[in-house]
Design a protein around this motif. Structure first.
Motif, PDB file in Angstrom:
ATOM      1  N   UNK A   1       7.121  44.471  59.324  1.00 38.02           N
ATOM      2  CA  UNK A   1       7.300  44.716  60.743  1.00 38.02           C
ATOM      3  C   UNK A   1       7.953  43.498  61.389  1.00 38.02           C
ATOM      4  N   UNK A   2       8.674  43.724  62.442  1.00 36.47           N
ATOM      5  CA  UNK A   2       9.308  42.627  63.154  1.00 36.47           C
ATOM      6  C   UNK A   2       8.278  41.885  63.993  1.00 36.47           C
ATOM      7  N   UNK A   3       8.425  40.564  64.094  1.00 36.94           N
ATOM      8  CA  UNK A   3       7.497  39.804  64.915  1.00 36.94           C
ATOM      9  C   UNK A   3       7.598  40.200  66.388  1.00 36.94           C
ATOM     10  N   UNK A   4       6.495  40.076  67.129  1.00 36.42           N
ATOM     11  CA  UNK A   4       6.454  40.430  68.539  1.00 36.42           C
ATOM     12  C   UNK A   4       7.164  39.381  69.398  1.00 36.42           C
ATOM     13  N   UNK A   5       7.414  38.208  68.856  1.00 36.60           N
ATOM     14  CA  UNK A   5       8.055  37.126  69.588  1.00 36.60           C
ATOM     15  C   UNK A   5       9.550  37.390  69.683  1.00 36.60           C
ATOM     16  N   UNK A   6      10.116  37.192  70.868  1.00 41.73           N
ATOM     17  CA  UNK A   6      11.560  37.360  71.064  1.00 41.73           C
ATOM     18  C   UNK A   6      12.297  36.282  70.275  1.00 41.73           C
ATOM     19  N   UNK A   7      13.334  36.676  69.546  1.00 40.41           N
ATOM     20  CA  UNK A   7      14.075  35.726  68.730  1.00 40.41           C
ATOM     21  C   UNK A   7      15.542  35.676  69.156  1.00 40.41           C
ATOM     22  N   UNK A   8      16.229  34.619  68.762  1.00 45.96           N
ATOM     23  CA  UNK A   8      17.625  34.416  69.094  1.00 45.96           C
ATOM     24  C   UNK A   8      18.546  35.080  68.072  1.00 45.96           C
ATOM     25  N   UNK A   9      18.115  35.104  66.810  1.00 42.92           N
ATOM     26  CA  UNK A   9      18.920  35.643  65.717  1.00 42.92           C
ATOM     27  C   UNK A   9      18.190  36.777  65.019  1.00 42.92           C
ATOM     28  N   UNK A  53       4.289  39.847  51.378  1.00 44.05           N
ATOM     29  CA  UNK A  53       5.343  38.854  51.271  1.00 44.05           C
ATOM     30  C   UNK A  53       5.052  37.665  52.170  1.00 44.05           C
ATOM     31  N   UNK A  54       5.717  36.541  51.861  1.00 44.86           N
ATOM     32  CA  UNK A  54       5.725  35.373  52.733  1.00 44.86           C
ATOM     33  C   UNK A  54       7.171  34.920  52.869  1.00 44.86           C
ATOM     34  N   UNK A  55       7.533  34.481  54.054  1.00 44.43           N
ATOM     35  CA  UNK A  55       8.875  33.951  54.319  1.00 44.43           C
ATOM     36  C   UNK A  55       8.686  32.638  55.061  1.00 44.43           C
ATOM     37  N   UNK A  56       9.255  31.564  54.524  1.00 45.77           N
ATOM     38  CA  UNK A  56       9.030  30.234  55.071  1.00 45.77           C
ATOM     39  C   UNK A  56      10.321  29.591  55.547  1.00 45.77           C
ATOM     40  N   UNK A  57      10.302  29.147  56.806  1.00 46.08           N
ATOM     41  CA  UNK A  57      11.387  28.343  57.376  1.00 46.08           C
ATOM     42  C   UNK A  57      10.904  26.897  57.364  1.00 46.08           C
ATOM     43  N   UNK A  58      11.739  25.979  56.915  1.00 51.40           N
ATOM     44  CA  UNK A  58      11.329  24.578  56.855  1.00 51.40           C
ATOM     45  C   UNK A  58      11.050  24.005  58.236  1.00 51.40           C
ATOM     46  N   UNK A  59      11.656  24.587  59.274  1.00 50.98           N
ATOM     47  CA  UNK A  59      11.483  24.092  60.633  1.00 50.98           C
ATOM     48  C   UNK A  59      10.366  24.813  61.399  1.00 50.98           C
ATOM     49  N   UNK A  60      10.214  26.130  61.202  1.00 47.61           N
ATOM     50  CA  UNK A  60       9.318  26.922  62.036  1.00 47.61           C
ATOM     51  C   UNK A  60       8.110  27.518  61.320  1.00 47.61           C
ATOM     52  N   UNK A  61       7.919  27.225  60.053  1.00 47.19           N
ATOM     53  CA  UNK A  61       6.704  27.655  59.357  1.00 47.19           C
ATOM     54  C   UNK A  61       6.839  28.970  58.607  1.00 47.19           C
ATOM     55  N   UNK A  62       5.685  29.584  58.350  1.00 46.12           N
ATOM     56  CA  UNK A  62       5.593  30.733  57.469  1.00 46.12           C
ATOM     57  C   UNK A  62       5.193  32.001  58.213  1.00 46.12           C
ATOM     58  N   UNK A  63       5.852  33.103  57.849  1.00 52.48           N
ATOM     59  CA  UNK A  63       5.486  34.446  58.301  1.00 52.48           C
ATOM     60  C   UNK A  63       4.919  35.191  57.100  1.00 52.48           C
ATOM     61  N   UNK A  64       3.980  36.085  57.320  1.00 46.72           N
ATOM     62  CA  UNK A  64       3.446  36.895  56.229  1.00 46.72           C
ATOM     63  C   UNK A  64       3.477  38.358  56.646  1.00 46.72           C
ATOM     64  N   UNK A  65       3.505  39.226  55.667  1.00 48.24           N
ATOM     65  CA  UNK A  65       3.497  40.654  55.927  1.00 48.24           C
ATOM     66  C   UNK A  65       3.010  41.419  54.726  1.00 48.24           C
ATOM     67  N   UNK A  66       2.758  42.680  54.940  1.00 45.91           N
ATOM     68  CA  UNK A  66       2.318  43.550  53.835  1.00 45.91           C
ATOM     69  C   UNK A  66       2.777  44.958  54.046  1.00 45.91           C
TER      70      UNK A  66
END
Length: 66
Positions: A1-9, A53-66
């Motif tokens: 699912x997409x994060x609830x936070x508004x993103x730029x990209x 899954x986990x997705x990690x940005x070196x600047x903004x941290x880790x997102x997880x999902x299932x």
């Protein structure tokens, strides 16, 4: 699912989120983890396992999902 936070990209293709239709990206994100950080457009380190899954940005941290 997409994060609830508004993103730029777009977190799938990495292109700017505003001004372009991302219907294909939204459909693909139902089944796939994000590939780009929605805040800084960096390619993320993604690990997919049977439980999710986990997705990690070196600047903004880790997102997880299932």
């Amino acid at each position: 699912m997409r994060p609830a936070v508004e993103t730029t990209y777009c977190d799938r293709c990495g292109e700017p989120a505003a001004g372009v239709s991302h219907e294909g990206c939204l459909a693909a994100r139902e089944l796939e983890p994000p590939r780009f950080c929605g805040h800084c457009r960096r390619r993320m380190k993604v690990q997919v396992v049977p439980a999710g899954w986990t997705a990690t940005c070196v600047e903004h941290g880790t997102l997880t999902g299932h």
